[in-house]
Motif scaffolding. Structure first.
Motif, PDB file in Angstrom:
ATOM      1  N   GLU A   1       0.839  -1.215   0.000  1.00  0.00           N
ATOM      2  CA  GLU A   1       0.000   0.000   0.000  1.00  0.00           C
ATOM      3  C   GLU A   1       0.872   1.263   0.000  1.00  0.00           C
ATOM      4  O   GLU A   1       0.539   2.245  -0.648  1.00  0.00           O
ATOM      5  CB  GLU A   1      -0.899   0.013   1.248  1.00  0.00           C
ATOM      6  CG  GLU A   1      -1.915  -1.099   1.277  1.00  0.00           C
ATOM      7  CD  GLU A   1      -3.335  -0.621   0.986  1.00  0.00           C
ATOM      8  OE1 GLU A   1      -3.511   0.451   0.389  1.00  0.00           O
ATOM      9  OE2 GLU A   1      -4.258  -1.350   1.371  1.00  0.00           O
TER      10      GLU A   1
ATOM     11  N   ARG B   1      -9.724  12.806  -6.114  1.00  0.00           N
ATOM     12  CA  ARG B   1     -10.089  12.586  -4.706  1.00  0.00           C
ATOM     13  C   ARG B   1     -10.435  13.916  -4.039  1.00  0.00           C
ATOM     14  O   ARG B   1     -11.333  13.991  -3.197  1.00  0.00           O
ATOM     15  CB  ARG B   1      -8.924  11.888  -3.990  1.00  0.00           C
ATOM     16  CG  ARG B   1      -9.239  11.435  -2.582  1.00  0.00           C
ATOM     17  CD  ARG B   1      -8.107  10.569  -2.037  1.00  0.00           C
ATOM     18  NE  ARG B   1      -8.107  10.528  -0.602  1.00  0.00           N
ATOM     19  CZ  ARG B   1      -8.395   9.452   0.147  1.00  0.00           C
ATOM     20  NH1 ARG B   1      -8.678   8.327  -0.417  1.00  0.00           N
ATOM     21  NH2 ARG B   1      -8.380   9.518   1.461  1.00  0.00           N
TER      22      ARG B   1
ATOM     23  N   SER C   1     -20.472  -3.636   9.109  1.00  0.00           N
ATOM     24  CA  SER C   1     -19.771  -3.385  10.378  1.00  0.00           C
ATOM     25  C   SER C   1     -20.758  -3.327  11.533  1.00  0.00           C
ATOM     26  O   SER C   1     -20.485  -3.857  12.622  1.00  0.00           O
ATOM     27  CB  SER C   1     -18.998  -2.064  10.331  1.00  0.00           C
ATOM     28  OG  SER C   1     -18.132  -2.062   9.238  1.00  0.00           O
TER      29      SER C   1
ATOM     30  N   LEU D   1     -11.872   7.088   1.996  1.00  0.00           N
ATOM     31  CA  LEU D   1     -12.298   8.488   2.093  1.00  0.00           C
ATOM     32  C   LEU D   1     -13.388   8.647   3.151  1.00  0.00           C
ATOM     33  O   LEU D   1     -13.466   9.665   3.826  1.00  0.00           O
ATOM     34  CB  LEU D   1     -12.829   8.907   0.712  1.00  0.00           C
ATOM     35  CG  LEU D   1     -13.111  10.369   0.445  1.00  0.00           C
ATOM     36  CD1 LEU D   1     -11.865  11.212   0.619  1.00  0.00           C
ATOM     37  CD2 LEU D   1     -13.652  10.541  -0.969  1.00  0.00           C
TER      38      LEU D   1
HETATM   39  C1  HEM Z   1     -16.642   0.414   7.863  1.00  0.00           C
HETATM   40  C2  HEM Z   1     -16.901   0.961   6.697  1.00  0.00           C
HETATM   41  C3  HEM Z   1     -15.916   1.046   5.559  1.00  0.00           C
HETATM   42  C4  HEM Z   1     -14.840   0.258   5.266  1.00  0.00           C
HETATM   43  C5  HEM Z   1     -14.338  -0.958   6.018  1.00  0.00           C
HETATM   44  C6  HEM Z   1     -14.228   0.797   4.060  1.00  0.00           C
HETATM   45  C7  HEM Z   1     -13.090   0.282   3.459  1.00  0.00           C
HETATM   46  C8  HEM Z   1     -12.438   0.844   2.376  1.00  0.00           C
HETATM   47  C9  HEM Z   1     -11.227   0.325   1.783  1.00  0.00           C
HETATM   48  C10 HEM Z   1     -10.489  -0.925   2.240  1.00  0.00           C
HETATM   49  C11 HEM Z   1     -10.878   1.161   0.775  1.00  0.00           C
HETATM   50  C12 HEM Z   1      -9.646   1.013  -0.151  1.00  0.00           C
HETATM   51  C13 HEM Z   1      -8.418   1.519   0.556  1.00  0.00           C
HETATM   52  C14 HEM Z   1      -7.119   1.204  -0.148  1.00  0.00           C
HETATM   53  O1  HEM Z   1      -7.111   0.868  -1.340  1.00  0.00           O
HETATM   54  O2  HEM Z   1      -6.068   1.344   0.510  1.00  0.00           O
HETATM   55  C15 HEM Z   1     -11.880   2.193   0.716  1.00  0.00           C
HETATM   56  C16 HEM Z   1     -11.884   3.220  -0.204  1.00  0.00           C
HETATM   57  C17 HEM Z   1     -12.904   4.128  -0.305  1.00  0.00           C
HETATM   58  N1  HEM Z   1     -13.996   4.284   0.551  1.00  0.00           N
HETATM   59 FE1  HEM Z   1     -14.417   3.155   2.147  1.00  0.00          FE
HETATM   60  N2  HEM Z   1     -14.944   1.881   3.663  1.00  0.00           N
HETATM   61  C18 HEM Z   1     -15.980   2.080   4.536  1.00  0.00           C
HETATM   62  C19 HEM Z   1     -16.928   3.085   4.513  1.00  0.00           C
HETATM   63  C20 HEM Z   1     -16.975   4.069   3.571  1.00  0.00           C
HETATM   64  C21 HEM Z   1     -17.948   5.143   3.561  1.00  0.00           C
HETATM   65  C22 HEM Z   1     -19.041   5.380   4.621  1.00  0.00           C
HETATM   66  C23 HEM Z   1     -17.692   5.879   2.472  1.00  0.00           C
HETATM   67  C24 HEM Z   1     -18.481   7.107   2.134  1.00  0.00           C
HETATM   68  C25 HEM Z   1     -18.679   7.637   1.082  1.00  0.00           C
HETATM   69  C26 HEM Z   1     -16.537   5.312   1.782  1.00  0.00           C
HETATM   70  C27 HEM Z   1     -15.941   5.779   0.632  1.00  0.00           C
HETATM   71  C28 HEM Z   1     -14.774   5.311   0.080  1.00  0.00           C
HETATM   72  C29 HEM Z   1     -14.158   5.875  -1.106  1.00  0.00           C
HETATM   73  C30 HEM Z   1     -14.684   7.044  -1.920  1.00  0.00           C
HETATM   74  C31 HEM Z   1     -12.979   5.127  -1.350  1.00  0.00           C
HETATM   75  C32 HEM Z   1     -11.954   5.312  -2.478  1.00  0.00           C
HETATM   76  C33 HEM Z   1     -10.765   6.112  -1.964  1.00  0.00           C
HETATM   77  C34 HEM Z   1      -9.641   6.241  -2.970  1.00  0.00           C
HETATM   78  O3  HEM Z   1      -9.452   5.358  -3.818  1.00  0.00           O
HETATM   79  O4  HEM Z   1      -8.936   7.264  -2.892  1.00  0.00           O
HETATM   80  N3  HEM Z   1     -16.134   4.201   2.481  1.00  0.00           N
HETATM   81  N4  HEM Z   1     -12.820   1.994   1.710  1.00  0.00           N
END
Ligand code: HEM
Length: 411
Positions: free
Chosen positions: A62, A105, A258, A361
């Motif tokens: 990462e 982003r 979750s 995010l």
């Molecule tokens: C417990 C809840 C959540 C978990 C476990 C989770 C987990 C993750 C993971 C593992 C990634 C990828 C990170 C990586 O590649 O290093 C991610 C990316 C992302 N998450 Fe979440 N997420 C959660 C809730 C949310 C919520 C509530 C949103 C709200 C909009 C969200 C929006 C995003 C977005 C936009 C990305 C892309 C970020 C990027 O590529 O720059 N996530 N999430």
């Protein structure tokens, strides 16, 4: 159960049904961490990849986002699904790399900063109260996932995005069909081209929303995205619509899983529930522990841009790597007794939100939703037990419980 062979363990990583069976997936991943932490996986129907199962190696990959990129294969899919998705031209943050990723982003970043979230706090608390009231009104027995946990985060994320309330049920169906598409109960049908219809439906809906917000901007996130300007150019239709789809799907099922997995853990560890109820100051730590315990995002992928190595194993340019967050979060090199659910865990550097430039995010929003919900629920909960077998979603990407039958008393 006899210990799996390396091949069996590696095959489980790409088998959606393995994730619907906690014992099976954890046995397979523990075996890989011990014997082949960087394992080459050739599973039928998939292009091959390396499975990375140790916390330390996941973090190293990462961190090195110049060597390991998200494009062109950010998520594990079958070869057939990859082909179909390439035809749809989907482009979201998770498909991009810096410098483009950083610029894109930044479009929605302000919505997730502490100031914006502080403004959301009272709305989230109000919604949490509404859903805890619904639980009380359900009369002491229900399927917690279907009646409470799927709706609360959907309401939060759709309100934030600016989707009209009347369309929430449709969004719920579409997001579930998309992320739970390997699960026969949730998918509209098995063939991948049929699943693509769910994606196309969502894109159609969001194109219309973007057009409306360009014509009449409001103060919602959909307006910010639809009217974003990058390098002097308005954000294109595909980019705007992809952004909506990402927020809608990423912000929903993850938090639902979750909350329901956290609820299950509190039922199965009554002493932890009592400890948390007696000391709600533990909620931030308990929230992190629930997220680690459940790990709703099973994995993301990266592709090596050059010949390199991971954990001492040579990796060739063009090879894909699957970062198994489920595995990293149960690695005893990184956690003290990782198979113990501990609402007061002091050191909890879990990788459930990923790490580095793509770090989730929505993490601060997700944390706020989860702790707000249990903050409302626990003081009113007198007793709770399982009223049937909990059932998990079959998926290699995002999921958790799809049914959690419970019996409870509340005040
Ligand atoms: C417990 C809840 C959540 C978990 C476990 C989770 C987990 C993750 C993971 C593992 C990634 C990828 C990170 C990586 O590649 O290093 C991610 C990316 C992302 N998450 Fe979440 N997420 C959660 C809730 C949310 C919520 C509530 C949103 C709200 C909009 C969200 C929006 C995003 C977005 C936009 C990305 C892309 C970020 C990027 O590529 O720059 N996530 N999430």
């Amino acid at each position: 159960m006899s210990a799996p062979t390396i091949e069996e363990a590696a095959a489980a990583v790409a088998d959606p049904n393995a994730y619907a069976d906690d014992d099976r997936i954890h046995a397979a991943l523990a075996h890989l961490r011990r014997t082949a932490p960087v394992a080459w996986v050739e599973a039928p129907g998939y292009h091959p990849f390396w499975a990375i199962t140790r916390h330390e190696d996941i973090m190293a990959v990462e961190r090195a986002n110049d060597v390991f990129t998200n494009s062109p294969r950010p998520v594990l899919m079958t070869a057939a699904e990859e082909e179909l998705q390439a035809a749809v031209q989907i482009r979201t943050l998770i498909h991009m790399d810096d410098p483009e990723h950083r610029v894109m982003r930044a479009v929605a970043l302000n919505w997730f900063r502490p100031r914006a979230l502080k403004a959301m706090r009272s709305r989230i608390d109000e919604l949490a109260r509404i859903y805890v009231d619904k639980l009380a009104a359900a009369g002491g027995e229900c399927d917690f996932v279907q009646e409470v946990a799927v709706n609360f985060p959907l309401y939060v994320i759709m309100s934030l995005l600016g989707v009209p309330e009347a369309d929430f049920p449709r969004m719920l169906t579409l997001t579930q069909e998309l992320v739970g598409s390997a699960d026969t109960e949730l998918a509209r049908s098995t063939p991948p081209d049929e699943q693509m219809n769910a994606l196309l439906d969502m894109f159609d809906y969001f194109s219309k929303l973007a057009a409306r917000r360009r014509e009449h901007p409001t103060d919602d996130m959909a307006s910010t995205i639809a009217n974003a300007v990058i390098d002097g150019e308005p954000l294109g239709d595909i980019d705007a619509v992809s952004y909506y789809a990402l927020i809608a799907t990423a912000g929903h099922d993850t938090t639902t899983s979750s909350i329901s997995g956290g609820m299950r853990a509190l039922i199965e560890h009554p002493e932890q529930r009592r400890r948390l109820t007696d000391d709600l100051e533990l909620l931030p730590a308990a929230t992190e522990e629930m997220i680690r315990w459940v790990t709703p995002v099973k994995a993301f992928m990266r592709t090596a841009t050059q010949d390199t190595e991971v954990g001492g194993v040579p990796v060739a340019q063009g090879d894909s790597l699957l970062l198994s967050y489920v595995s990293g979060n149960r690695d005893d090199e990184a956690f003290d007794e990782p198979f113990r659910f501990d609402v007061g865990r002091e050191v909890n550097k879990h990788v459930a939100f990923g790490f580095g430039v793509h770090f989730c995010l929505g993490a601060p929003l997700a944390r706020m939703e989860i702790s707000s919900f249990f903050n409302e629920l626990l003081p009113r909960l007198r007793s709770i037990e399982l009223a049937g077998e909990p059932e998990l979603t079959a998926t290699t990407f995002v999921g958790g419980l799809k049914h959690l039958p419970i019996k409870y008393t509340m005040v």
